[in-house]
Motif scaffolding. Structure first.
Motif, PDB file in Angstrom:
ATOM      1  N   CYS A 176       0.846  -1.205   0.000  1.00  0.00           N
ATOM      2  CA  CYS A 176       0.000   0.000   0.000  1.00  0.00           C
ATOM      3  C   CYS A 176       0.880   1.253   0.000  1.00  0.00           C
ATOM      4  N   ARG A 177       0.594   2.151  -0.938  1.00  0.00           N
ATOM      5  CA  ARG A 177       1.387   3.376  -1.057  1.00  0.00           C
ATOM      6  C   ARG A 177       0.533   4.628  -0.831  1.00  0.00           C
ATOM      7  N   LEU A 178      -0.623   4.444  -0.200  1.00  0.00           N
ATOM      8  CA  LEU A 178      -1.490   5.585   0.083  1.00  0.00           C
ATOM      9  C   LEU A 178      -0.819   6.547   1.055  1.00  0.00           C
ATOM     10  N   ILE A 179      -0.953   7.837   0.757  1.00  0.00           N
ATOM     11  CA  ILE A 179      -0.415   8.879   1.627  1.00  0.00           C
ATOM     12  C   ILE A 179      -1.528   9.514   2.455  1.00  0.00           C
ATOM     13  N   SER A 180      -2.708   9.655   1.855  1.00  0.00           N
ATOM     14  CA  SER A 180      -3.814  10.322   2.548  1.00  0.00           C
ATOM     15  C   SER A 180      -5.116   9.581   2.302  1.00  0.00           C
ATOM     16  N   ILE A 181      -5.865   9.360   3.395  1.00  0.00           N
ATOM     17  CA  ILE A 181      -7.190   8.739   3.316  1.00  0.00           C
ATOM     18  C   ILE A 181      -8.169   9.641   4.058  1.00  0.00           C
ATOM     19  N   ASN A 182      -9.183  10.088   3.354  1.00  0.00           N
ATOM     20  CA  ASN A 182     -10.223  10.910   3.965  1.00  0.00           C
ATOM     21  C   ASN A 182     -11.586  10.344   3.596  1.00  0.00           C
ATOM     22  N   LEU A 183     -12.223   9.716   4.570  1.00  0.00           N
ATOM     23  CA  LEU A 183     -13.564   9.151   4.400  1.00  0.00           C
ATOM     24  C   LEU A 183     -14.544   9.813   5.370  1.00  0.00           C
ATOM     25  N   GLY A 184     -14.201  10.993   5.818  1.00  0.00           N
ATOM     26  CA  GLY A 184     -15.015  11.676   6.810  1.00  0.00           C
ATOM     27  C   GLY A 184     -16.376  12.114   6.292  1.00  0.00           C
ATOM     28  N   THR A 185     -17.313  12.298   7.228  1.00  0.00           N
ATOM     29  CA  THR A 185     -18.674  12.775   6.939  1.00  0.00           C
ATOM     30  C   THR A 185     -19.378  11.873   5.937  1.00  0.00           C
ATOM     31  N   ASN A 186     -19.474  10.622   6.290  1.00  0.00           N
ATOM     32  CA  ASN A 186     -20.279   9.645   5.564  1.00  0.00           C
ATOM     33  C   ASN A 186     -21.135   8.895   6.588  1.00  0.00           C
ATOM     34  N   LYS A 187     -21.545   7.685   6.249  1.00  0.00           N
ATOM     35  CA  LYS A 187     -22.333   6.866   7.168  1.00  0.00           C
ATOM     36  C   LYS A 187     -21.713   5.476   7.282  1.00  0.00           C
ATOM     37  N   LEU A 188     -20.394   5.462   7.366  1.00  0.00           N
ATOM     38  CA  LEU A 188     -19.664   4.201   7.438  1.00  0.00           C
ATOM     39  C   LEU A 188     -19.762   3.601   8.828  1.00  0.00           C
ATOM     40  N   GLU A 189     -19.778   2.268   8.877  1.00  0.00           N
ATOM     41  CA  GLU A 189     -19.954   1.557  10.141  1.00  0.00           C
ATOM     42  C   GLU A 189     -18.836   0.537  10.322  1.00  0.00           C
ATOM     43  N   GLY A 190     -18.989  -0.297  11.358  1.00  0.00           N
ATOM     44  CA  GLY A 190     -18.031  -1.370  11.594  1.00  0.00           C
ATOM     45  C   GLY A 190     -16.786  -0.891  12.304  1.00  0.00           C
TER      46      GLY A 190
END
Length: 363
Positions: free
Chosen positions: A23-37
């Motif tokens: 994995c070479r991801l530098i930035s992950i932004n999943l904010g302000t959604n309806k994700l669970e788990g």
């Protein structure tokens, strides 16, 4: 793929769990959604990860201690989820989160004491380190609470550092080790159940611009050492159990009473409650003093004025009815005789005055 931003959408379900070893991801932004788990453990494979923002979702998990070893992580934003448990367990990493500049776990369900281990070892908040800013940081978009207001952060500056632990269920005292965060700029621990004194070691946080300890159960006096925080522009220690005189030198002379409200034992400017004078008597607030002087033998001036006013009106009415009806007769005759006597005296006085004037003319 280096940047994975899907924030502020209507995504539902689980966060993808298969982050590969390369994995070479530098930035992950999943904010302000309806994700669970839960937060997928495979994120540990993203060794180049500098920013993770999953705020404002429905993630239910413990604090991700397993991310302590990510060597480049600078932003960890978990706010407004359902994270819980204790953050203060011993760390298995020698220097946990060595590059972390932003830690936001506000509005979750964390309990227990504050994470003292992190206060001692957040390297990027304790000493100036040289950072490489040529990646996602120019495209960062995250929402933080700074100086009591929600703000949208579009770029992470090299000198920007913040810790937000507010709106959880932390309890116990604030450890003196927090003073080690010498280059921290924003600290928010409000809306918890913290007890004990405000540690004087906060004076070592010489670059602090905002301090919010409001709505806790802190007691004791405000350490005079805090007046040495010359960059402090926002202070909120309201709604605690603090006592004593409020310091008024340096930056503290600029703070208004809303910084201290809800502490019944505090006194001195900018509050109206004065501190103990030389005679040892505690002066009451100006408003309370006014109220005390209003009462004489249990009656205030308002009550007295109302009583006189009501009596005057009633008296006029009764007098009018008595004179009009002529009853009781003895009462009317008494006042008529009194009126006749007054008139006679006035006429006699006027006659004497007129006679005196006439005699003066003859002379």
């Amino acid at each position: 793929m280096r940047i994975f931003h899907l924030n502020a959408n209507h995504l539902r379900g689980l966060i993808p769990s298969a982050f590969p070893k390369d994995c070479r991801l530098i930035s992950i932004n999943l904010g302000t959604n309806k994700l669970e788990g839960r937060l997928p453990r495979s994120l540990i494979n993203c060794k180049y990860l500098e920013g993770l923002d999953i705020g404002n979702n429905r993630i239910q998990d413990e604090f991700p201690f397993w991310m302590e070893g990510l060597p480049e992580l600078r932003v960890l934003a978990l706010r407004s989820n359902k994270f819980g448990g204790n953050m203060s367990r011993p760390s298995s990493t020698k220097i946990p989160f060595p590059m972390l500049q932003v830690l936001d776990v506000s509005y979750n369900e964390f309990v227990g004491s504050l994470p003292q281990t992190y206060f001692k070892n957040f390297k990027a908040m304790t000493e100036a380190i040289e950072l490489d800013y040529d990646s996602f940081l120019a495209n960062l978009e995250m929402r933080l609470t700074l100086k009591g207001q929600d703000q949208l952060l579009n770029r992470l500056l090299e000198t920007f550092t913040t810790i937000d632990l507010s709106s959880n269920r932390f309890y116990g005292s604030i450890p003196p080790s927090i003073g080690k965060l010498k280059i921290l700029k924003y600290l928010n621990m409000s809306h918890n159940s913290l007890t004990g004194h405000i540690p004087s070691s906060l004076e070592n946080m010489s670059e602090l611009e905002s301090l919010d300890l409001s709505t806790n159960k802190l007691d004791g006096e405000i350490p005079s050492e805090l007046t040495g925080l010359t960059f402090l522009s926002k202070l909120n220690i309201s709604m605690n159990n603090l006592v004593g005189k409020i310091p008024r030198s340096n930056q503290f002379s600029t703070f208004e009473n809303d910084s201290y409200m809800g502490n019944l034992g505090l006194c001195g400017l900018p509050l109206t409650r004065k501190c103990k004078e030389d005679d040892g008597k505690l002066m009451q607030p100006a408003e309370e003093e006014d109220d005390e002087y209003e009462f004489i033998d249990g009656f205030g001036w308002r009550s007295v004025v109302m009583g006189y006013g009501s009596g005057f009106i009633v008296g006029i009415g009764i007098g009018y009815m008595i004179i009009r009806s002529g009853r009781p007769r003895w009462f009317v005759e008494f006042f008529l005789a009194l009126d006749i006597n007054i008139r006679r005296r006035r006429d006699t006085t006027e006659l004497h005055q007129h006679a005196g004037e006439h005699a003066g003319e003859l002379d």
